[in-house]
Scaffold this motif. Structure first.
Motif, PDB file in Angstrom:
ATOM      1  N   ALA A  73      -6.644   0.565  -2.932  1.00 27.40           N
ATOM      2  CA  ALA A  73      -5.401   1.276  -3.259  1.00 27.40           C
ATOM      3  C   ALA A  73      -5.517   2.736  -2.840  1.00 27.40           C
ATOM      4  CB  ALA A  73      -5.125   1.174  -4.754  1.00 27.40           C
TER       5      ALA A  73
ATOM      6  N   CYS B 297      -6.412   5.695   1.994  1.00 18.90           N
ATOM      7  CA  CYS B 297      -7.028   4.627   1.207  1.00 18.90           C
ATOM      8  C   CYS B 297      -8.526   4.499   1.499  1.00 18.90           C
ATOM      9  CB  CYS B 297      -6.374   3.291   1.519  1.00 18.90           C
ATOM     10  SG  CYS B 297      -4.580   3.294   1.472  1.00 18.90           S
TER      11      CYS B 297
ATOM     12  N   VAL C  42       0.837  -1.203   0.000  1.00 13.90           N
ATOM     13  CA  VAL C  42       0.000   0.000   0.000  1.00 13.90           C
ATOM     14  C   VAL C  42       0.874   1.255   0.000  1.00 13.90           C
ATOM     15  CG1 VAL C  42      -1.611   1.374   1.392  1.00 13.90           C
ATOM     16  CG2 VAL C  42      -2.012  -1.071   1.072  1.00 13.90           C
TER      17      VAL C  42
END
Length: 383
Positions: free
Chosen positions: A185, A156, A56
């Protein structure tokens, strides 16, 4: 930062390489309320879980410079003493351990970010012993003379999945599963300070946006308090409108084709030369192309003035923000013609019998809705 510098930090930002000892998260709901705020030690985290967390964070360093990755520059006065820059420096110097500063940052994000639904604010602080790089681009890990300490932030969206049947191995059957909240994402994020010339640069940050159509200006204002260029998609629309309005009746197919081809050539040459620094295009280069097409000085002068008003005085743009070098398209109210970008010269305009036409060669391999057709040969004229 250039592609090589971004790539170097991205490669370091992995579980087995980084020096991040803990990750900090703040889970926020659609009503801007904190659901939970937590700290997770990377040392005791399951390997597959930590890999996903680091993946991430790496996404914040992905995409194209100038489109997804935007350089943020602080004024000297901000670095000397401004609340927004000082907060980032305090977070970095405390390695995110200062609860008060961390909560102040979370609140800034919550008050300014515009996202639908729930979202996660994820923070990490890493220290990278920058290896010496020789002239042949090889690294000497034992010859480090600087430690680059930086913050990386990813914001996110969190999506709620629908309950589905899932397999239970112990029972060898499928059962209905509960709804899960899945981290998507990053929508936005940043790296601070910048890693310029492979060194710490506290005068800059690298801002990330997944959506090139918007830049979350309110978030940038709150966290960095500095202007940000138009989103990439907006720059393209502005440039296209600028050509049409400033060139007026001289904005022909030939002129637009030439501008497109010249910019594409610059992109390709830059790529082949493997230049680390991003390619930038200023109005003077565009004016040279317009002049070579025979555009009048009057219209070029108008383009120059309008360019400064639209983008800022003598602003330089990333070429891929103003043209799509992968597609060439001609559109009318009733039809769309798409051609190979390297063959944009196929299309021409012509007036036949007082009617304006777009013409393209159709010598071979013509299909209609997937069906190969034959175009009859021109019949000889009768006497």
């Amino acid at each position: 930062m250039n592609d090589k510098e971004i790539g170097e930090i991205r490669r370091h930002l992995k579980r087995e390489r980084s020096n991040i000892t803990a990750l900090y998260g703040c889970y926020v709901n659609a009503n801007k309320e904190i659901i939970t705020e937590y700290r997770q030690s990377t040392g005791i985290m399951p390997e597959n879980e930590s890999d996903k967390y680091f993946a991430v964070l790496r996404r914040v360093l992905s995409g194209s410079i100038g489109r997804n990755l935007i350089d943020i520059t602080f004024k000297t006065s901000q670095v000397a003493g401004s609340p927004e820059h000082q907060l980032l420096m305090d977070l970095r110097e405390s390695k995110l351990k200062d609860d008060e500063k961390r909560m102040a940052f979370y609140q800034k994000v919550i008050d300014s970010v515009v996202l639908e639904g729930n979202y996660l604010i994820l923070l990490g602080c890493d220290s990278y012993d920058v290896p010496f790089k020789s002239k042949d681009d090889s690294f000497q890990k034992d010859a480090s003379d600087e430690t680059y300490t930086y913050l990386v932030c990813a914001i996110c969206p969190v999506k709620e999945t629908k309950p589905n049947l899932h397999y239970v191995p112990e029972e060898k059957v499928f059962h209905d599963g509960a709804m899960n909240q899945m981290v998507s994402a990053p929508a936005i994020g940043f790296l601070f300070p910048a890693f310029d010339n492979r060194s710490t640069n506290i005068y800059n940050a690298l801002y990330y946006t997944k959506d090139v159509k918007q830049s979350q200006e309110s978030f940038v204002e709150a966290v960095f308090n500095t202007p940000i260029p138009q989103p990439a998609a907006e720059q393209k629309k502005t440039f296209e409108a600028l050509l049409a309005s400033s060139l007026e009746d001289q904005c022909s197919l030939d002129v637009v084709q030439t501008v497109y081809d010249q910019v594409c050539q610059r992109i390709e040459m830059h790529k082949e030369a493997k230049v680390a620094e991003p390619l930038l295009l200023g109005k003077e280069e565009v004016k040279e192309v317009l002049s070579s097409c025979g555009v009048s000085e009057e219209h070029i002068a108008k383009f120059s003035v309008d360019y400064d008003e639209a983008f800022g005085f003598d602003a330089e743009l990333h070429p891929k923000n103003i043209i799509d070098n992968k597609h060439f398209e001609v559109q009318t109210p009733d039809a769309v013609i798409k051609v190979d970008p390297t063959r944009s010269d196929m299309i021409e305009t012509r007036i036949i019998g007082g009617v304006k036409y777009l013409l393209i060669p159709a010598d071979e391999d013509v299909t209609v809705n997937g069906v190969s057709i034959t175009i009859p040969k021109e019949e000889p004229a009768t006497v």
